[in-house]
Design a protein around this motif. Structure first.
Motif, PDB file in Angstrom:
ATOM      1  N   GLU A 543       0.918  -1.208  -0.137  1.00  0.00           N
ATOM      2  CA  GLU A 543       0.139  -0.093   0.027  1.00  0.00           C
ATOM      3  C   GLU A 543       0.947   1.204  -0.073  1.00  0.00           C
ATOM      4  OE1 GLU A 543      -4.058  -0.836   2.012  1.00  0.00           O
ATOM      5  OE2 GLU A 543      -2.656  -0.553   3.422  1.00  0.00           O
ATOM      6  N   TYR A 544       1.941   1.341   0.765  1.00  0.00           N
ATOM      7  CA  TYR A 544       2.803   2.400   0.779  1.00  0.00           C
ATOM      8  C   TYR A 544       4.128   1.920   1.698  1.00  0.00           C
ATOM      9  CZ  TYR A 544       1.062   2.749   5.747  1.00  0.00           C
ATOM     10  OH  TYR A 544       0.518   2.774   7.061  1.00  0.00           O
ATOM     11  N   ALA A 545       5.141   2.827   1.313  1.00  0.00           N
ATOM     12  CA  ALA A 545       6.531   2.696   1.749  1.00  0.00           C
ATOM     13  C   ALA A 545       7.252   3.952   1.718  1.00  0.00           C
ATOM     14  CB  ALA A 545       7.130   1.504   0.892  1.00  0.00           C
ATOM     15  N   PHE A 546       8.221   3.894   2.688  1.00  0.00           N
ATOM     16  CA  PHE A 546       9.321   4.883   2.628  1.00  0.00           C
ATOM     17  C   PHE A 546      10.626   4.407   3.022  1.00  0.00           C
ATOM     18  CE2 PHE A 546       7.769   6.093   6.726  1.00  0.00           C
ATOM     19  CZ  PHE A 546       8.901   6.525   7.532  1.00  0.00           C
ATOM     20  N   THR A 547      11.743   4.889   2.398  1.00  0.00           N
ATOM     21  CA  THR A 547      13.224   4.560   2.987  1.00  0.00           C
ATOM     22  C   THR A 547      13.873   5.621   3.003  1.00  0.00           C
ATOM     23  OG1 THR A 547      12.947   2.340   1.823  1.00  0.00           O
ATOM     24  CG2 THR A 547      15.004   3.155   2.091  1.00  0.00           C
ATOM     25  N   TYR A 548      14.568   5.728   4.229  1.00  0.00           N
ATOM     26  CA  TYR A 548      15.545   6.962   4.449  1.00  0.00           C
ATOM     27  C   TYR A 548      16.875   6.492   4.424  1.00  0.00           C
ATOM     28  CZ  TYR A 548      18.072  10.589   6.641  1.00  0.00           C
ATOM     29  OH  TYR A 548      19.100  11.300   7.138  1.00  0.00           O
ATOM     30  N   VAL A 549      17.705   6.936   3.459  1.00  0.00           N
ATOM     31  CA  VAL A 549      19.138   6.357   3.033  1.00  0.00           C
ATOM     32  C   VAL A 549      19.924   7.620   2.471  1.00  0.00           C
ATOM     33  CG1 VAL A 549      18.804   5.427   1.089  1.00  0.00           C
ATOM     34  CG2 VAL A 549      20.593   4.449   2.375  1.00  0.00           C
ATOM     35  N   GLY A 551      20.443  10.386   3.522  1.00  0.00           N
ATOM     36  CA  GLY A 551      20.265  11.712   3.852  1.00  0.00           C
ATOM     37  C   GLY A 551      18.948  12.014   2.996  1.00  0.00           C
ATOM     38  N   LYS A 552      18.205  10.962   2.213  1.00  0.00           N
ATOM     39  CA  LYS A 552      17.061  11.407   1.384  1.00  0.00           C
ATOM     40  C   LYS A 552      16.261  10.334   1.485  1.00  0.00           C
ATOM     41  CE  LYS A 552      20.003  13.153  -2.410  1.00  0.00           C
ATOM     42  NZ  LYS A 552      20.659  12.781  -3.845  1.00  0.00           N
ATOM     43  N   VAL A 553      14.763  10.704   1.369  1.00  0.00           N
ATOM     44  CA  VAL A 553      13.594   9.749   1.496  1.00  0.00           C
ATOM     45  C   VAL A 553      12.908   9.558   0.127  1.00  0.00           C
ATOM     46  CG1 VAL A 553      11.382   9.486   2.446  1.00  0.00           C
ATOM     47  CG2 VAL A 553      13.061  10.758   3.825  1.00  0.00           C
ATOM     48  N   ARG A 554      12.703   8.307  -0.136  1.00  0.00           N
ATOM     49  CA  ARG A 554      12.119   7.631  -1.188  1.00  0.00           C
ATOM     50  C   ARG A 554      10.936   7.306  -0.868  1.00  0.00           C
ATOM     51  NH1 ARG A 554      17.100   4.831  -2.034  1.00  0.00           N
ATOM     52  NH2 ARG A 554      15.969   3.012  -2.034  1.00  0.00           N
ATOM     53  N   SER A 555       9.695   7.496  -1.411  1.00  0.00           N
ATOM     54  CA  SER A 555       8.383   6.875  -0.730  1.00  0.00           C
ATOM     55  C   SER A 555       7.572   6.531  -2.089  1.00  0.00           C
ATOM     56  CB  SER A 555       7.804   8.235  -0.222  1.00  0.00           C
ATOM     57  OG  SER A 555       7.352   9.257  -0.791  1.00  0.00           O
ATOM     58  N   SER A 556       6.439   5.787  -1.844  1.00  0.00           N
ATOM     59  CA  SER A 556       5.431   5.381  -2.572  1.00  0.00           C
ATOM     60  C   SER A 556       4.254   5.262  -1.850  1.00  0.00           C
ATOM     61  CB  SER A 556       6.172   3.860  -3.322  1.00  0.00           C
ATOM     62  OG  SER A 556       6.063   2.893  -2.384  1.00  0.00           O
ATOM     63  N   GLY A 557       3.100   5.212  -2.706  1.00  0.00           N
ATOM     64  CA  GLY A 557       1.718   5.082  -1.977  1.00  0.00           C
ATOM     65  C   GLY A 557       1.271   6.390  -1.224  1.00  0.00           C
ATOM     66  N   LEU A 563       2.393   9.198   9.900  1.00  0.00           N
ATOM     67  CA  LEU A 563       3.851   8.382   9.434  1.00  0.00           C
ATOM     68  C   LEU A 563       4.266   9.169   8.390  1.00  0.00           C
ATOM     69  CD1 LEU A 563       2.263   4.611   9.315  1.00  0.00           C
ATOM     70  CD2 LEU A 563       3.556   5.827  11.247  1.00  0.00           C
ATOM     71  N   THR A 564       4.009  10.306   8.225  1.00  0.00           N
ATOM     72  CA  THR A 564       4.970  10.952   7.144  1.00  0.00           C
ATOM     73  C   THR A 564       6.205  11.267   7.489  1.00  0.00           C
ATOM     74  OG1 THR A 564       2.852  12.262   6.523  1.00  0.00           O
ATOM     75  CG2 THR A 564       4.822  13.392   6.003  1.00  0.00           C
ATOM     76  N   PRO A 565       7.036  10.636   6.734  1.00  0.00           N
ATOM     77  CA  PRO A 565       8.591  10.755   6.995  1.00  0.00           C
ATOM     78  C   PRO A 565       9.058  12.041   7.428  1.00  0.00           C
ATOM     79  CG  PRO A 565       8.159   9.879   4.806  1.00  0.00           C
ATOM     80  CD  PRO A 565       7.009  10.174   5.315  1.00  0.00           C
ATOM     81  N   GLU A 579      14.154   7.970  16.042  1.00  0.00           N
ATOM     82  CA  GLU A 579      13.791   6.503  15.849  1.00  0.00           C
ATOM     83  C   GLU A 579      12.485   6.242  16.798  1.00  0.00           C
ATOM     84  OE1 GLU A 579      16.007   1.990  16.733  1.00  0.00           O
ATOM     85  OE2 GLU A 579      17.177   4.076  16.956  1.00  0.00           O
ATOM     86  N   ARG A 580      12.963   6.846  18.289  1.00  0.00           N
ATOM     87  CA  ARG A 580      11.894   6.586  19.211  1.00  0.00           C
ATOM     88  C   ARG A 580      10.412   7.311  18.639  1.00  0.00           C
ATOM     89  NH1 ARG A 580      13.780   9.724  22.489  1.00  0.00           N
ATOM     90  NH2 ARG A 580      15.541   8.314  23.204  1.00  0.00           N
ATOM     91  N   SER A 581      10.600   8.422  17.948  1.00  0.00           N
ATOM     92  CA  SER A 581       9.087   8.856  17.400  1.00  0.00           C
ATOM     93  C   SER A 581       8.442   8.128  16.395  1.00  0.00           C
ATOM     94  CB  SER A 581       9.541  10.351  16.906  1.00  0.00           C
ATOM     95  OG  SER A 581      10.083  11.163  18.080  1.00  0.00           O
ATOM     96  N   LEU A 582       9.391   7.591  15.538  1.00  0.00           N
ATOM     97  CA  LEU A 582       8.856   6.799  14.409  1.00  0.00           C
ATOM     98  C   LEU A 582       8.303   5.521  15.181  1.00  0.00           C
ATOM     99  CD1 LEU A 582      11.649   7.171  11.685  1.00  0.00           C
ATOM    100  CD2 LEU A 582       9.437   7.129  11.202  1.00  0.00           C
ATOM    101  N   LEU A 583       9.068   4.593  15.901  1.00  0.00           N
ATOM    102  CA  LEU A 583       8.391   3.718  16.520  1.00  0.00           C
ATOM    103  C   LEU A 583       6.923   4.082  17.275  1.00  0.00           C
ATOM    104  CD1 LEU A 583      11.955   2.151  17.646  1.00  0.00           C
ATOM    105  CD2 LEU A 583      10.192   1.309  16.013  1.00  0.00           C
ATOM    106  N   GLU A 584       6.890   5.036  18.029  1.00  0.00           N
ATOM    107  CA  GLU A 584       5.698   5.461  18.588  1.00  0.00           C
ATOM    108  C   GLU A 584       4.802   5.443  17.743  1.00  0.00           C
ATOM    109  OE1 GLU A 584       7.117   8.718  20.745  1.00  0.00           O
ATOM    110  OE2 GLU A 584       7.885   7.871  22.594  1.00  0.00           O
TER     111      GLU A 584
END
Length: 648
Positions: A543-549, A551-557, A563-565, A579-584
């Motif tokens: 449905e959707y995904a994002f990857t941060y690597v 220093g950049k974010v690639r996303s789809s869906g 959950l906005t990166p 990391e803590r905020s993302l997991l929360e």
């Protein structure tokens, strides 16, 4: 601080002398002096007059400490102080040792360069000490005129070369003599062939205190009970060790915990033998023949049971299965623990304690569960104290305050690993509406992969490498532990992932989410080159995904607002906070959790997943290493290439 309560030396020494005389066989004396002491029922000598004591102090140039003076006023010397000092000095023979033994020189040689003043002072005691041993079995006894308490008592130091232990300190001469009385009792507690039964007022008083301690322990008063049992143990009373060891084991202690006498009793062996065997199995360097050392006196059937239990421990098939309603509760607790709910398992065990029935009068608490590979990790010192403080076996007492759970809610604990856990990078898959045992079918390519037995992290890693002969830089098959991730969810977790390769990474969310919903998280935000991935699939479609690597974010869906990166990864000054905020946010979005205690300290079922990376494409380089163990040779197709971030 030395106890200054008035001490009745005469009664103490007379009682000791009578016990010694009664413990000897008819022809059990070393010489005529001992024979005379036995007839007189007196190990001492005539009292020293004040003049003799004053003459001793004048000769030595020091006033003697109070308890030694009081002793001399009753007996000017002593025979058989414990088992290895045959004659103790009185006013005539006490003298400065002046390192006649060379012990100060020896101990000073062993000191490190950074040894502190206290260590150097103790090493020098043999130079300045007052020697009290006159005849002994290579046992030295000195009083230290520089180790003096507020009451003027000198500490006593003893050392014997054959004990292979450092010198032992006693706070005063009085405490030294009391310890020697205990040593005498300890050596006489188990008479040999032809020796009389060792029974006297002291042993009867101690045995009564052991029985009181047993009852007190069952009422929940384990601290008072252990104090009494430890004192009886110092006198060698037989039941004290086995009872006390049960308390010590539930407090997490294993060193020198052998359940003496009880472990070889057929009544208690089913409960206590697995604990002894499990401790042996923990240390792979131990020769299995040493197991029988702790089973002295056991019959052949019990020794055979010990080795059969050892085999079950090593192959992971041992189960703690007590009888009755308590056993049924144990089985339910085990089912919870094997899927990660260790807090729920502990509550179930704790609440079932009223159903527990001891195997005999000297059985203080359920213990076999500690040896169970799945239930054993439930034990912490705090939980051990809670269990011991709970009245049981029909005894009445106050209920203890329940211990707090070990698992925090949600996922955010992953961003704050305890020292030593090293969970700086990890990945996990969450699947909704699926049981943990079904995860291999979704994440291992449907190749019939089954779960391994419950293993801890180290065991699982070693097991996964056994008999493995091929390693490649493109194949990233994860070793994953499985369990329940809260209501309606299961998890597969890898706490030691391969380096993240953003070019070849393929999320398993789609395959895991066939007919349901799946979430994939891979975090390395606290690494040198931080990265983070989240993907969500439903009914086999991402449905959707994002990857941060990099220093950049690639996303789809269409990513949900929560959950906005950019909310987390825009200004990455504090990666742990991000990391803590993302997991929360993931926790809040899906209502999931991961069991910290089971993942970090417990034992979970594991399997090896399909690769998290795609195969190499045309023109992409990689390396394959194949191992041929028979000839201790390594051969491989050696090609160099980009093996990804943090390649190892």
């Amino acid at each position: 601080m030395t106890d200054i309560t008035a001490f009745d030396w005469r009664s103490f020494l007379l009682g000791w002398s009578g016990e010694w005389a009664d413990s000897l066989p008819d022809r059990g004396t070393r010489d005529e002096d001992d024979a005379a002491a036995k007839r007189a029922r007196w190990l001492g000598f005539p009292p020293a007059s004040e003049e003799r004591i004053a003459a001793l102090e004048k000769r030595l140039g020091r006033r003697m400490p109070p308890s030694y003076r009081e002793f001399l006023e009753v007996s000017d010397g002593w025979r058989h102080a414990g088992g290895f000092v045959w004659l103790l000095a009185g006013t005539t023979d006490a003298r400065w040792h002046n390192d006649e033994s060379g012990l100060s020189d020896m101990f000073e040689e062993y000191l490190d360069e950074d040894a502190g003043p206290e260590e150097r002072r103790e090493a020098g005691v043999w130079r300045r000490g007052l020697q009290l041993d006159i005849d002994s079995d290579a046992t030295f006894v000195v009083m230290d005129p520089e180790d003096v308490d507020e009451n003027g008592e000198w500490a006593v130091y003893t050392w014997a070369s054959w004990r292979a232990a450092p010198p032992e300190r006693h706070a005063s001469f009085r405490e030294f003599m009391r310890e020697m009385h205990r040593e005498f009792h300890n050596l006489r507690a188990r008479p040999g062939d032809g020796e009389p039964v060792f029974a006297n007022d002291t042993t009867r008083e101690l045995d009564a205190s052991v029985e009181d301690a047993r009852t007190e322990a069952l009422r929940g008063g384990w601290e008072r009970a252990l104090e009494a049992l430890d004192e009886a143990k110092r006198y060698g009373r037989p039941r004290a060790v086995g009872l006390g060891d049960q308390i010590r084991r539930l407090l997490g202690q294993t060193y020198m915990v052998y359940f003496a006498d009880l472990v070889t009793d057929p009544r208690y062996a089913p409960e206590l033998l697995p604990l002894l065997v499990a401790e042996h199995a923990e240390h792979s360097y131990r020769d299995d023949s040493t197991l029988t050392f702790q089973l002295r006196g056991a019959d052949e059937s019990l020794v055979a049971l010990a080795y059969a239990t050892l085999e079950r421990m090593r192959n992971g098939t041992y189960r703690y299965t007590p009888a009755g309603p308590f056993g049924e509760a144990v089985a339910r607790a085990r089912e919870l623990a094997r899927w990660g709910d260790t807090d729920g398992a502990w509550r179930l065990l704790r609440d079932a304690l009223p159903l527990w029935e001891p195997l005999g009068p000297d059985h203080l608490a359920p213990l076999g569960w500690v040896a169970d590979p799945v239930l054993g990790p439930l034990l912490t010192p705090e939980r051990g104290r809670e269990l011991l403080s709970t009245p049981r076996a029909g005894q009445a007492g106050g209920e203890p305050q329940p211990t707090a759970g070990l698992d925090p809610a949600g996922l955010a604990w992953l961003a704050e690993p305890d020292p030593g856990n090293h969970l700086t990078s990890y990945r996990f898959v969450l699947v909704e509406g699926v049981e943990p045992e079904d995860l291999p079918g979704r994440l291992a390519g449907g190749d019939g992969t089954a779960l391994d037995e419950s293993l801890n992290r180290g065991e699982a890693r070693r097991r996964s490498l056994e008999n493995r002969t091929e390693f490649s830089s493109y194949d990233d098959r994860a070793l994953m532990a499985v369990g329940r991730a809260g209501t309606g969810w299961s998890f597969a977790f890898d706490g030691d992932p391969a380096p993240f390769n953003g070019h070849r990474f393929v999320s398993p969310a789609a395959s895991a989410g066939a007919g349901t919903r799946a979430v994939v998280v891979w975090s390395g935000l606290r690494l040198g080159d931080p990265f983070f991935h989240l993907s969500v699939a439903r009914d086999g479609v991402e449905e959707y995904a994002f990857t941060y690597v990099d220093g950049k974010v690639r996303s789809s869906g269409e990513i949900p607002g929560a959950l906005t990166p950019s909310r987390f990864l825009g200004d990455l000054e504090d990666t742990a906070d991000a990391e803590r905020s993302l997991l929360e946010a993931v926790t809040e979005e899906f209502g999931v959790r991961l069991p910290r205690h089971a993942i970090v300290n417990g034992r979970l079922h594991t399997f090896v997943s399909s690769s998290w990376t795609r195969p190499p494409g045309d023109g992409e380089s990689y390396a394959v290493i194949r191992m041929h163990w028979e000839g201790a040779r390594q051969a491989g197709d050696e090609r160099t290439g980009d093996d990804g971030r943090g390649s190892r």
